[in-house]
Scaffold this active site. Structure first.
Site, mmCIF file in Angstrom:
data_model
loop_
_atom_site.group_PDB
_atom_site.id
_atom_site.type_symbol
_atom_site.label_atom_id
_atom_site.label_comp_id
_atom_site.label_asym_id
_atom_site.label_seq_id
_atom_site.Cartn_x
_atom_site.Cartn_y
_atom_site.Cartn_z
ATOM 1 N N HIS A 87 0.849 -1.188 0.000
ATOM 2 C CA HIS A 87 0.000 0.000 0.000
ATOM 3 C C HIS A 87 0.889 1.245 0.000
ATOM 4 O O HIS A 87 2.112 1.147 0.188
ATOM 5 C CB HIS A 87 -0.923 0.003 1.232
ATOM 6 C CG HIS A 87 -0.176 0.028 2.529
ATOM 7 N ND1 HIS A 87 -0.011 -1.088 3.317
ATOM 8 C CD2 HIS A 87 0.482 1.031 3.156
ATOM 9 C CE1 HIS A 87 0.699 -0.765 4.385
ATOM 10 N NE2 HIS A 87 1.025 0.516 4.302
HETATM 11 C C1 T46 Z 1 3.038 0.658 6.828
HETATM 12 C C2 T46 Z 1 3.807 -0.608 7.007
HETATM 13 C C3 T46 Z 1 5.291 -0.350 7.092
HETATM 14 C C4 T46 Z 1 -3.937 -0.937 13.684
HETATM 15 O O1 T46 Z 1 -5.003 -1.196 14.276
HETATM 16 N N1 T46 Z 1 -3.190 0.151 14.065
HETATM 17 C C5 T46 Z 1 -2.028 0.484 13.457
HETATM 18 O O2 T46 Z 1 -1.379 1.469 13.867
HETATM 19 C C6 T46 Z 1 -1.576 -0.316 12.358
HETATM 20 C C7 T46 Z 1 -0.290 0.037 11.635
HETATM 21 C C8 T46 Z 1 -2.324 -1.393 11.975
HETATM 22 N N2 T46 Z 1 -3.492 -1.690 12.637
HETATM 23 C C9 T46 Z 1 -4.228 -2.876 12.245
HETATM 24 C C10 T46 Z 1 -4.857 -2.829 10.865
HETATM 25 C C11 T46 Z 1 -4.829 -4.267 10.417
HETATM 26 O O3 T46 Z 1 -5.972 -4.923 10.879
HETATM 27 O O4 T46 Z 1 -3.313 -3.982 12.217
HETATM 28 C C12 T46 Z 1 -3.612 -4.854 11.150
HETATM 29 C C13 T46 Z 1 -2.392 -5.058 10.250
HETATM 30 O O5 T46 Z 1 -2.117 -3.817 9.558
HETATM 31 P P1 T46 Z 1 -1.576 -3.788 8.039
HETATM 32 O O6 T46 Z 1 -2.137 -4.909 7.285
HETATM 33 O O7 T46 Z 1 -1.809 -2.402 7.515
HETATM 34 O O8 T46 Z 1 0.009 -4.029 8.273
HETATM 35 P P2 T46 Z 1 1.200 -3.932 7.222
HETATM 36 O O9 T46 Z 1 2.367 -4.587 7.853
HETATM 37 O O10 T46 Z 1 0.778 -4.389 5.885
HETATM 38 O O11 T46 Z 1 1.502 -2.344 7.100
HETATM 39 C C14 T46 Z 1 1.979 -1.625 8.231
HETATM 40 C C15 T46 Z 1 1.264 -0.271 8.356
HETATM 41 O O12 T46 Z 1 -0.154 -0.481 8.348
HETATM 42 C C16 T46 Z 1 1.611 0.671 7.249
HETATM 43 O O13 T46 Z 1 1.193 1.992 7.573
HETATM 44 O O14 T46 Z 1 3.509 1.588 6.197
HETATM 45 O O15 T46 Z 1 3.383 -1.405 8.110
#
Ligand code: T46
Length: 133
Positions: free
Chosen positions: A49
């Site tokens: 993303h």
């Molecule tokens: C990024 C990369 C480097 C939350 O509830 N709070 C938070 O602060 C974050 C970051 C995530 N979440 C929840 C949302 C999803 O249900 O945690 C779950 C996993 O998040 P996501 O799929 O977005 O994780 P990544 O590793 O794909 O991405 C993350 C960050 O979301 C993003 O901003 O730049 O790490």
């Protein structure tokens, strides 16, 4: 590309090493949120993303992982494996994280609280936004 590798001062002595992070000093923004990623399973790719506004700085505290960063024009691949180094990622950069070592702890400092509306999760939409304003 709007990314930067930041080298932090490591205070080392015969006991080991210490790195200090201070908002608006060696971290170039107000720190509104900290999260960390660990226990990542084998062959997993995370990220996939871009953000509309969010600025973040990623530090691998332990182990290693790779980032692919893409601004719609070029792609850069980076290995993060040094806890005294941070990767600053500005908005509108598509990111993918992969090749996590089993012990990898990836900490991220963010300049805003969590907001799902700030995410662009569709790569075609991302390309349209960055290439056509
Ligand atoms: C990024 C990369 C480097 C939350 O509830 N709070 C938070 O602060 C974050 C970051 C995530 N979440 C929840 C949302 C999803 O249900 O945690 C779950 C996993 O998040 P996501 O799929 O977005 O994780 P990544 O590793 O794909 O991405 C993350 C960050 O979301 C993003 O901003 O730049 O790490």
């Amino acid at each position: 590309m709007d990314i930067k590798l930041v080298q932090f001062q490591s205070h080392g002595d015969d006991r080991g090493s210490l790195v200090s992070l201070e908002e608006n000093k060696n971290i170039p923004f107000d720190i509104k949120r900290v999260y960390y990623i660990f226990d990542t399973k084998d062959k997993v790719t995370r990220g996939l993303h871009a953000h509309k506004k969010l600025k973040q700085l990623a530090i691998v505290l332990k182990g290693s992982c790779r980032f692919t960063l893409d601004d719609g024009k070029e792609k850069i691949e980076l290995l993060l494996d040094n806890p005294a180094q941070g990767l600053l990622i500005e908005s509108f950069i598509w990111r993918e994280m992969y090749d996590f070592s089993e012990d990898c702890v990836l900490m991220v400092l963010a300049d805003s609280i969590y907001d799902e509306n700030d995410y662009i999760r569709d790569y075609e939409e991302f390309l349209q936004v960055v290439n056509n304003g």
